[in-house]
Design a protein around this motif. Sequence first.
Motif, PDB file in Angstrom:
ATOM      1  N   SER A  43       0.840  -1.178   0.000  1.00 36.17           N
ATOM      2  CA  SER A  43       0.000   0.000   0.000  1.00 36.17           C
ATOM      3  C   SER A  43       0.884   1.239   0.000  1.00 36.17           C
ATOM      4  O   SER A  43       1.517   1.564   1.002  1.00 36.17           O
ATOM      5  N   GLN A  44       0.869   1.921  -1.121  1.00 37.88           N
ATOM      6  CA  GLN A  44       1.701   3.104  -1.266  1.00 37.88           C
ATOM      7  C   GLN A  44       1.240   4.212  -0.324  1.00 37.88           C
ATOM      8  O   GLN A  44       2.037   4.999   0.184  1.00 37.88           O
ATOM      9  N   TRP A  49       8.174   4.840   3.807  1.00 35.59           N
ATOM     10  CA  TRP A  49       9.506   4.705   3.210  1.00 35.59           C
ATOM     11  C   TRP A  49      10.609   4.611   4.263  1.00 35.59           C
ATOM     12  O   TRP A  49      11.647   5.250   4.160  1.00 35.59           O
ATOM     13  N   CYS A  50      10.382   3.815   5.273  1.00 28.56           N
ATOM     14  CA  CYS A  50      11.392   3.669   6.324  1.00 28.56           C
ATOM     15  C   CYS A  50      12.437   2.631   5.936  1.00 28.56           C
ATOM     16  O   CYS A  50      13.460   2.514   6.587  1.00 28.56           O
ATOM     17  N   ARG A  51      12.177   1.867   4.923  1.00 30.15           N
ATOM     18  CA  ARG A  51      13.099   0.882   4.334  1.00 30.15           C
ATOM     19  C   ARG A  51      13.411  -0.285   5.266  1.00 30.15           C
ATOM     20  O   ARG A  51      14.379  -1.025   5.050  1.00 30.15           O
ATOM     21  N   GLN A  52      12.591  -0.469   6.310  1.00 27.69           N
ATOM     22  CA  GLN A  52      12.884  -1.593   7.205  1.00 27.69           C
ATOM     23  C   GLN A  52      12.658  -2.938   6.515  1.00 27.69           C
ATOM     24  O   GLN A  52      13.368  -3.906   6.762  1.00 27.69           O
ATOM     25  N   CYS A  53      11.646  -2.965   5.645  1.00 24.93           N
ATOM     26  CA  CYS A  53      11.360  -4.227   4.944  1.00 24.93           C
ATOM     27  C   CYS A  53      12.526  -4.591   4.039  1.00 24.93           C
ATOM     28  O   CYS A  53      12.932  -5.751   3.954  1.00 24.93           O
ATOM     29  N   GLU A  54      13.058  -3.596   3.382  1.00 23.22           N
ATOM     30  CA  GLU A  54      14.184  -3.843   2.481  1.00 23.22           C
ATOM     31  C   GLU A  54      15.371  -4.386   3.274  1.00 23.22           C
ATOM     32  O   GLU A  54      16.113  -5.267   2.826  1.00 23.22           O
ATOM     33  N   LYS A  55      15.527  -3.828   4.484  1.00 24.98           N
ATOM     34  CA  LYS A  55      16.681  -4.207   5.287  1.00 24.98           C
ATOM     35  C   LYS A  55      16.530  -5.614   5.871  1.00 24.98           C
ATOM     36  O   LYS A  55      17.512  -6.360   5.974  1.00 24.98           O
ATOM     37  N   ASP A  68      16.194  12.392  -3.060  1.00 25.31           N
ATOM     38  CA  ASP A  68      17.113  12.940  -2.059  1.00 25.31           C
ATOM     39  C   ASP A  68      16.394  13.433  -0.807  1.00 25.31           C
ATOM     40  O   ASP A  68      17.013  13.716   0.206  1.00 25.31           O
ATOM     41  N   LYS A  69      15.061  13.541  -0.876  1.00 23.73           N
ATOM     42  CA  LYS A  69      14.315  13.922   0.333  1.00 23.73           C
ATOM     43  C   LYS A  69      13.752  12.685   1.037  1.00 23.73           C
ATOM     44  O   LYS A  69      12.818  12.778   1.825  1.00 23.73           O
ATOM     45  N   ARG A  70      14.258  11.559   0.714  1.00 26.94           N
ATOM     46  CA  ARG A  70      13.835  10.285   1.296  1.00 26.94           C
ATOM     47  C   ARG A  70      12.367   9.989   1.018  1.00 26.94           C
ATOM     48  O   ARG A  70      11.708   9.301   1.790  1.00 26.94           O
ATOM     49  N   GLN A  71      11.871  10.544  -0.079  1.00 24.80           N
ATOM     50  CA  GLN A  71      10.521  10.214  -0.492  1.00 24.80           C
ATOM     51  C   GLN A  71      10.602   9.094  -1.519  1.00 24.80           C
ATOM     52  O   GLN A  71      11.477   9.082  -2.380  1.00 24.80           O
ATOM     53  N   GLY A  72       9.659   8.168  -1.432  1.00 23.94           N
ATOM     54  CA  GLY A  72       9.749   6.983  -2.269  1.00 23.94           C
ATOM     55  C   GLY A  72       9.463   7.254  -3.724  1.00 23.94           C
ATOM     56  O   GLY A  72       8.562   8.015  -4.065  1.00 23.94           O
ATOM     57  N   GLU A  73      10.261   6.670  -4.565  1.00 24.93           N
ATOM     58  CA  GLU A  73       9.987   6.756  -5.992  1.00 24.93           C
ATOM     59  C   GLU A  73       9.585   5.395  -6.556  1.00 24.93           C
ATOM     60  O   GLU A  73       8.658   5.283  -7.328  1.00 24.93           O
ATOM     61  N   GLN A  74      10.326   4.383  -6.141  1.00 23.56           N
ATOM     62  CA  GLN A  74      10.026   3.051  -6.650  1.00 23.56           C
ATOM     63  C   GLN A  74       9.973   2.050  -5.502  1.00 23.56           C
ATOM     64  O   GLN A  74      10.696   2.188  -4.517  1.00 23.56           O
ATOM     65  N   TYR A  75       9.131   1.083  -5.694  1.00 19.85           N
ATOM     66  CA  TYR A  75       9.095  -0.049  -4.758  1.00 19.85           C
ATOM     67  C   TYR A  75       8.916  -1.292  -5.621  1.00 19.85           C
ATOM     68  O   TYR A  75       7.853  -1.520  -6.174  1.00 19.85           O
TER      69      TYR A  75
END
Lengths: 153, 350, 560
Positions: A43-44, A49-55, A68-75
């Motif tokens: 769910s966008q 965009w905390c990136r915990q899932c990626e980690k 660069d503002k830590r806003q999500g562009e791609q998932y």
Amino acid sequence: MIGLLKSMATTMKHALDGKTFTVEYPEEAPDVSPRFRGIHKFSQERCIWCRQCEKVCPNDTIQIVTDDKRQGEQYNLHVAQCIYCRLCEEVCPVDAILLTENFEFTGDTKHDLVYNKEQLGNVPWYKDIDPLASREPDRSAWVGEGEGEVDYQ
Amino acid sequence: MATTPVAVAEWLGYATPPLWLQVVLAAVVSGVVVTVMLTTSALAGPWAKRKITAMFTDRIAINRNGPAGIFTIAADSVRLMSKELIVPDGADRPAFDVAPAILPLSALLGFAVIPMGSGLQLADPEIGLAYVFAVSSIASVGMVVGGYASGNKYSLLGSMRSVAESIAYEIPLVITAASVVLLAGSLRLSDIVAAQQGTLVSLGPIAIPAWYGFLNPFALALFLVASLAEVGRNPFDIGEAPTEIVGGYITEYSSIYFVLFFLGEFLHIFLSAAVLTTLFLGGPAGPGPAWLGIVWFGVKIWAVFLFTQWCRAAVPRVRIDQMLEIGWKGLLVLSFANLVLTAIIVGVIA
Amino acid sequence: MSQTEEPDEEAVEEPDPADPAGVVDYDALEALLGDAVVRRERHLNAEAFVVRADRVQDALSTLRTEAGFDHLSNVTAQEYHDRFESIYHLKKYDDPTQEVSVVVPTSRDNPVSESAEPVFRTADWHEREAYDLVGIDYDDHPDLRRILLPETWQGHPLGRDYNQDKPQIVEFEENVNPLADDHRESDTMLVNIGPHHPATHGVLHLETVLDGETVLDVEPDIGYLHRCEEQMAQSGTYRHQIMPYPDRWDYGSAGILNEWAYARVAEDLNDIEVPEYAQVVRTMSAELCRIAAHLLALGTFCLDIYGDFTAIFMYAMRDREVVQNILEDLTGQRMMFNYLRLGGVVWDLPEPREEFFATVREFLDDLPNRVDEYHDLITENELFQLRTVGTGEIDAETAKQYGVTGPVARASGIDYDLRRDDPYGYYENLDWDVITDDGGDNYSRLLVRMREVEQSARIIQQCVDLLEEWPEDEREIQANVPRTLNPEPDAEVYRAVEGAKGELGIYIRSDGTDKPARFKIRSPCFSNLQALPEMSRGEYIPDLVATLGSLDIILGEVDR
């Protein structure tokens, strides 16, 4: 000899009782349990965009690109290499990820099985089961909020 | 009882048909019979096998193509024939190419003398029974040649096993059949069938026919076990033994060659069922008019086929040494005992 | 024929008179070993003696004959920045809580140490693996070749200098050509059974030397399914990333048992207490897995003996299906469960609980009928007995030499079950028996598995009773575990649990980071498979296949 006849009698019993335990898929789809972990739904709207899932992902299935503002562009999710461990759902602080019951998806090539965030948002529920309802009692251990309705779309 | 070609000639108005006509008619009739046998038995066999196995194993089995999946037979044929024929580098040709034909050939030759009821019998020589055993044992040649020519060790092991099996069980098979010959007093198969007409005992409304299977069930059991080994079905399917030697003598065969082997094996099961029916189950005998004979005959051989499938589901495969032990030390002794006892009884009564 | 023993009797009975309390007197052992010992180390599970590289056989045979450490459970090899190290984890079959480790350091320039193979046969494969993956040379080893990787592989993947990013291509020509030179002796024939063969239960290659139909020699060639699970675990974090992978070692439904092996060792390493409720849930789910795994073993074993798709295989699959449905309700997956977490389990029982209990009870109530049916079909069948009784025999002494564990060991009369002998989980408080049988043949192994299914059902029954009664406010499924775990640097621990196939152990060395520095898996299948040549020499091919089936190996666990 008696034992031999007994085993033949047992198989004959099975042949005559007419019961089968296989099902005629896909006409008769098996019931999956409410907890079943199938394809990832994202769910966008909820994602922060905390990136915990990626980690936490053990084999780099999730790929997040931020500006660069830590806003999500791609998932992006490389479904073909997902091992359905559900750790991403587990660590997500805002319930933006759910592993649906849906296991019916195919692709002709490896590239067909890379889903972007729109595709992940549109993953259908399996037989209209809402996994959240069935998992609610257990999710409080992981999710801080727990109150109110959660709308995924 | 006249054989089918002779009967047809008589129907055409020849009292004593010339030889050329007999040959032509025999060719035509056997062509028809072979086609019918092939389509009903060898093609329906694999389908029935899948259905029956599924019943024993609580599964649904094929059901997508046509009613009860019956058209799968056609689909399967096309599939198998359109596959690539792979001939291994080390194969010994032309032996590799000849072997697959031998198996179905020998089985079809055997069918020539079987009285199938409804007047269907291609030839009726005096030595009918000896002929059946002689031609059906040619099959082992096919297995050996195929297994050796493949140049594969599994194939070699499989063919050696098959030969050992054939030799060990051919003798009890023939000896047991000989006890029937003693009872019937003839090697001619139509005579053996004729000798089984009549009633053994009448239990009120149920008349038990004088089939040799009822007269001497012990011989029937011996013959059944020996037949299982002869056609290499569980518990004696050690010639193929997929979980041990992969596929035995058919390991390297693919496409149409595989079909021939596969067909040959099914035909052999049906041939041995036909011999068993002829010797012990009264051949085409059954209630109703005589033209129903072929139906009764079919029912009987399919019952024997069902039995082999039943064994396949429930009986473990024996080891090569155990198989030989059962053959040489068990069945051989028992079959001779059976022969001697039958001879004494026949001698005393006659 | 079979004997059972109550689990608590073992605690009273103490095999070694030297250690009446069941505690190992390490000072006495050090004195026994004399000048072979350089110094002592403390590992979390046991004391370790650092032994000179040229005195390994001495030290091990002293420990074996004079102190009774007859079980070489595992050999771990690793490379430090200044040295190589081989660790021999020793235990006693009579009491696996008595442990000692023998550490053999060797220099990086010349990593040669004495082989343990003459003392423990099982060291053969373990040392080959150490040579293959880490690069230690073993003097005196009878056959030091690569075992998991192809002969032509360059470098040792778990060594520090190895470039893990550089792909290597192994050309087929460089493997042994199976068709060339197949006559080892004039009258024998070499047959390659596998790696593609209907009965090898995965990708296993058996180089078999035949004399006619008789097996003269057989050599298992493994490694086709090697995924370097150890390396994968070493690049995952303790807290989350390792747990999904144990499911993929023994993938024959034994997932939770494998997960428990990791959970146990990581919890010991990080000092995590698991709540009692979670222990009961773990015990129940693990035993469900054991039933599923044993049913699969039964089905495939019969497949090997009956051939094709026989009824028994399908019936076993059908019954396993029921267990899998229960496990799916509980864990969310049918095989790759990922259910355990450090400090507990991920989910409580599914709601409504009554329904779940009812399903489990229904399965348990039906199980005796099923088992009876299997007895009718298999064990009482004379032809089946003809095939299995007296074939694939291994006696207790040989089995111990090879480090055989699990149902295979118990079928040879070795009374060894870690659930009872080295208690973990909730097993101590439950009433169940360890099944042993003296036959040592294929039939006994099948029988032991069938009886173990019954015992597992007993355990599940008691767990369900307990869980039903459990007060609602005490259902604690997880201990409080920090988000990142950084165990003490240089802590070393080896722990094992009773997996479906036997002793599944894990050795972890930490380096203070959140990932293990060395993660070594002791796979029961690996050790059990090593004993296959002993069991099948001089028998027929069908018995070799049946014996392989009765060992119940999963290649995913052998090759890791």
